[in-house]
Design a protein around this motif. Structure first.
Motif, PDB file in Angstrom:
ATOM      1  N   MET A  32      29.652-105.315  35.201  1.00  0.00           N
ATOM      2  CA  MET A  32      28.538-104.881  34.362  1.00  0.00           C
ATOM      3  C   MET A  32      28.586-103.371  34.139  1.00  0.00           C
ATOM      4  O   MET A  32      28.407-102.884  33.040  1.00  0.00           O
ATOM      5  N   ALA A  33      28.830-102.603  35.222  1.00  0.00           N
ATOM      6  CA  ALA A  33      28.878-101.148  35.098  1.00  0.00           C
ATOM      7  C   ALA A  33      29.985-100.735  34.139  1.00  0.00           C
ATOM      8  O   ALA A  33      29.812 -99.823  33.315  1.00  0.00           O
ATOM      9  N   TRP A  34      31.142-101.390  34.244  1.00  0.00           N
ATOM     10  CA  TRP A  34      32.285-101.080  33.370  1.00  0.00           C
ATOM     11  C   TRP A  34      31.885-101.233  31.906  1.00  0.00           C
ATOM     12  O   TRP A  34      32.138-100.356  31.076  1.00  0.00           O
TER      13      TRP A  34
ATOM     14  N   ILE B 212      35.645 -91.717  42.890  1.00  0.00           N
ATOM     15  CA  ILE B 212      36.004 -93.129  42.712  1.00  0.00           C
ATOM     16  C   ILE B 212      37.319 -93.448  43.412  1.00  0.00           C
ATOM     17  O   ILE B 212      37.482 -94.515  44.017  1.00  0.00           O
ATOM     18  N   GLY B 213      38.262 -92.520  43.345  1.00  0.00           N
ATOM     19  CA  GLY B 213      39.572 -92.746  43.961  1.00  0.00           C
ATOM     20  C   GLY B 213      39.503 -92.939  45.461  1.00  0.00           C
ATOM     21  O   GLY B 213      40.258 -93.734  46.025  1.00  0.00           O
TER      22      GLY B 213
ATOM     23  N   GLN C 235      41.859-100.324  39.118  1.00  0.00           N
ATOM     24  CA  GLN C 235      42.190-101.734  38.897  1.00  0.00           C
ATOM     25  C   GLN C 235      43.700-101.960  38.820  1.00  0.00           C
ATOM     26  O   GLN C 235      44.198-103.023  39.186  1.00  0.00           O
ATOM     27  N   LEU C 236      44.417-100.940  38.351  1.00  0.00           N
ATOM     28  CA  LEU C 236      45.869-101.046  38.255  1.00  0.00           C
ATOM     29  C   LEU C 236      46.561-100.699  39.569  1.00  0.00           C
ATOM     30  O   LEU C 236      47.783-100.759  39.669  1.00  0.00           O
TER      31      LEU C 236
ATOM     32  N   LEU D   5      46.729 -97.720  41.057  1.00  0.00           N
ATOM     33  CA  LEU D   5      47.430 -96.445  40.971  1.00  0.00           C
ATOM     34  C   LEU D   5      46.961 -95.497  42.072  1.00  0.00           C
ATOM     35  O   LEU D   5      45.858 -95.644  42.604  1.00  0.00           O
ATOM     36  N   PRO D   6      47.781 -94.492  42.422  1.00  0.00           N
ATOM     37  CA  PRO D   6      47.402 -93.537  43.472  1.00  0.00           C
ATOM     38  C   PRO D   6      46.275 -92.616  43.009  1.00  0.00           C
ATOM     39  O   PRO D   6      45.943 -92.554  41.823  1.00  0.00           O
ATOM     40  N   ILE D   7      45.717 -91.864  43.953  1.00  0.00           N
ATOM     41  CA  ILE D   7      44.573 -91.005  43.679  1.00  0.00           C
ATOM     42  C   ILE D   7      44.873 -89.977  42.593  1.00  0.00           C
ATOM     43  O   ILE D   7      44.009 -89.658  41.761  1.00  0.00           O
ATOM     44  N   SER D   8      46.107 -89.448  42.573  1.00  0.00           N
ATOM     45  CA  SER D   8      46.464 -88.459  41.556  1.00  0.00           C
ATOM     46  C   SER D   8      46.367 -89.057  40.159  1.00  0.00           C
ATOM     47  O   SER D   8      45.861 -88.416  39.220  1.00  0.00           O
ATOM     48  N   ALA D   9      46.842 -90.297  40.013  1.00  0.00           N
ATOM     49  CA  ALA D   9      46.784 -90.956  38.711  1.00  0.00           C
ATOM     50  C   ALA D   9      45.343 -91.301  38.337  1.00  0.00           C
ATOM     51  O   ALA D   9      44.979 -91.275  37.156  1.00  0.00           O
TER      52      ALA D   9
END
Length: 205
Positions: free
Chosen positions: A1-3, A161-162, A111-112, A114-118
């Motif tokens: 829902m937030a998305w 978020i990361g 969701q993918l 990916l690392p924190i940098s991405a």
């Protein structure tokens, strides 16, 4: 829902922002729609390119395109007396778009897997990419490249978020409101990042 809610909020905010800038630059009707659409979806397109998602994925967001077109049309038909006050609340729309899309971009990267940098890069590009494209097409200096604090809030959002600090819908909405408020405050009080200028050196030479 937030998305979904953040996607809708960001799309409307940036579509309105792009349309207003186009009218400020005295673009015709086609230019207003084009700049509004580019501002609303430019950040997502740039993000997808850099993290390996096909740009064609944007065309699957038919509902978002309809929402953007409706928002642009509404702004174009707004009474002139209301639009002349754009400078007073225009940055508020930009702050909303930045916050909503920064969170959406970070969630997309999470969701993918990916690392924190991405995740941080996705937050910054999604949150500010559309505005950069808008300003370039309007021949303006992009906000993100000025010494004004702008993309920093997208970086903070990506980090929060990361690292899993904001996960639930409620925490994401709180993050959205907080980021928007911080962006507005930084604009009102003219918070600046450190910068250097070569003007003095040029004069001395």
């Amino acid at each position: 829902m937030a998305w979904e809610m953040l996607s809708i909020i960001g799309t409307i905010a940036f579509a309105v922002s792009g349309a207003i800038v186009a009218m400020e630059e005295e673009y015709d009707l086609f230019g207003v729609y084009l700049l509004g659409i580019v501002t609303a979806f430019g950040g997502g397109a740039i993000r997808n390119l850099l993290i390996g998602v096909p740009v064609s994925a944007l065309w699957e967001q038919e509902m978002m395109f309809h929402i953007a077109l409706f928002a642009i049309t509404a702004v174009f038909l707004f009474p002139q007396d209301l639009l002349k006050h754009w400078n007073r609340w225009g940055n508020f729309f930009d702050a909303i778009g930045l916050s909503a899309f920064a969170i959406q971009g970070a969630l997309f990267a999470v969701q993918l897997g990916l690392p924190i940098s991405a995740i941080v890069v996705a937050a910054v590009l999604t949150g500010s990419g559309g505005g950069i494209v808008r300003d370039v097409l309007a021949k303006r200096k992009p906000l993100v490249l000025k010494n004004e604090i702008y993309a920093v809030w997208a970086v903070v959002t990506g980090i929060v978020i990361g690292f899993g600090i904001a996960v639930s819908d409620l925490s994401l909405y709180i993050l959205f409101v907080s980021t928007t408020i911080l962006r507005v405050i930084s604009y009102l009080y003219k918070w600046r990042l450190p910068f250097r200028t070569l003007t003095a050196l040029e004069k001395a030479a």
